[in-house]
Write an enzyme that holds these catalytic residues in place. Sequence first.
Site, PDB file in Angstrom:
ATOM      1  CD  GLU A 114      -3.252   0.174   0.274  1.00 20.89           C
ATOM      2  OE1 GLU A 114      -2.945  -0.704  -0.558  1.00 20.89           O
ATOM      3  OE2 GLU A 114      -4.408   0.571   0.446  1.00 20.89           O
ATOM      4  CG  ASP A 115       1.551   2.758   3.248  1.00 19.11           C
ATOM      5  OD1 ASP A 115       0.534   2.975   2.571  1.00 19.11           O
ATOM      6  OD2 ASP A 115       1.538   2.594   4.478  1.00 19.11           O
TER       7      ASP A 115
END
Length: 576
Positions: free
Chosen positions: A81-82
């Site tokens: 996600e990051d």
Amino acid sequence: MQEAIAKLYDELMAVIAGYPERYLPGEIQRAFELAKKAHANQTRQSGEPYLSHPLRAAVTVAKLQIDTPAVEAALLHDVIEDTPLGIEELKQRFGEEVAFLVDGVTKLGRFRYRGVESEVENMRKMLLATAQDIRVIIVKLADRLDNMRTLDSLEPDKQKRIALETLDIYAPIAYRLGIGDLAGDLEDLAFPYIYPKEHRWLMENVSARYEERQKILESMMPLVKEELSRAGIEPLEIHSRAKHYYSLYKKLLRYDMNLAKIYDLVAMRIIVADIAECYRALGAIHAAWKPLPGHIKDYIALPKPNGYRSLHTTVFGPQGEILEIQIRTPEMHQEAERGIAAHWAYSEQKGGKAYLERTAIIAPRKELAWVAQLSNWQKEFKGSREFMESLKIDFFKDRIFVLTPKGEAIDLPDGATPVDFAYHIHSDIGNQCSGARVNGKIVPLDIRLKSGDVVEILTQKNKKPSEQWLEFVKTSFAKNKIRDALKKKGGILRETPRTREAEFAVSARDRVGLLRDIASAFSGLGINMREIMSKDNAQFPIIAIKCALPAEIEPAKLVLKLKKIKNVESVSYKLK
Ligand code: MN
């Protein structure tokens, strides 16, 4: 700052080293190195290095004694996600299993609970169905625990949303998995954000009392030891436990907020070798101190629905103060702390027999049936392959749960397509559907959706549904809406549907369930039966079925299907 990371890393490695039979430190170190690289230069909202968050989540998971991939997944849970790192790269470097777990945690991160109480139970089930693997849930719970610990650095409305989600969704899941301590921590962390006034009141009124009770208990411990030793019992451990604040608050609501009525604010816990000793210890304690009537609870003979076992009693102590004492074996203690995680640990050693006995107790409670099912994976457990299989959650086989772009969960039958999704949201959205994006990518409208997919429907004003959609939509709701819209469009839906009238004759020896099997052969191919007649004059009874055969179905296909049915001797057909 690097010091803090080093300290957390050491803590993780110390936990890992405590279970050498369970963890591979080299693998976990490798996952740490990748997480370190991926999150380099990232900071948390609180200003600390980002890496501290996955490290703390990994410590929580490691303490539950799960397995190496679970700890690796905790370390890597935010990289998809990051950071620019993709799932494919993760797969290459750490294998399918770790990538699958990380992907699952990423999917759970897309859920948004809107705070609507009627949706709570479905939300919990959807989370479990989407997770597909119990380890995904456990990593997510560890992730959430750390986010709750650092919640004060977020904006107030975000704090409230996350705290409410924790209280309504995640803590109850942790309870049902039997991980009571984690559940209690989650609740206590959410408590001040959701009920600030009540929390303040509790802090002001309870803190001093906690300390006082703690002291009384500590002074009583040597006396208890003495009494037990007189009865020939050497306890393995005696300690005290303080009740979690939120659970205390809920109990107070049932007791007119009267603290004097709460006897288990701080309780004494006695760990003894086996079940027989539990009862003997209870006897010895009752012989020395009078029990409070109605407060002896035998959760060994009658475990709580989530599987919790212990003996509880409440006695009048040396100075007449009322105290709760809990007695259990080390195994029960492990279970109470680690819940479902404890089961796969010891069923691994004992072939799951102890576990099976417990499922039998859990199963009859209907509302908890899904927990029992969830735990059923252990039943067939034999080798490591089956073990892996058994961690999967597949009790929603015929349902999928997909998400709107806002994170709202939508429940659809397996095989549903973006068009089904569109009609489920609103019939106008369905009618005007011109395309779909799944997880950010444009997809064909007849694609089969999977649990956890984020589905976005592209619409076009004045667009009308296509007749072709009828061939792939799964839900009858969508089918009916499409038909309605096509009719409105001006009779374009041909009144003469593309079917042929046909009559099939099945000759078969009768048996129970024969007709049902024949009927399901027809319905399995989507064929409408018009009439069923039976003629008894031949060697075997003949069942004649009139039906509307869709143009695209070869009658031979149905004949083959019918011939496979048990007791069927011959099949013939006529087209009209
Ligand atoms: Mn996270």
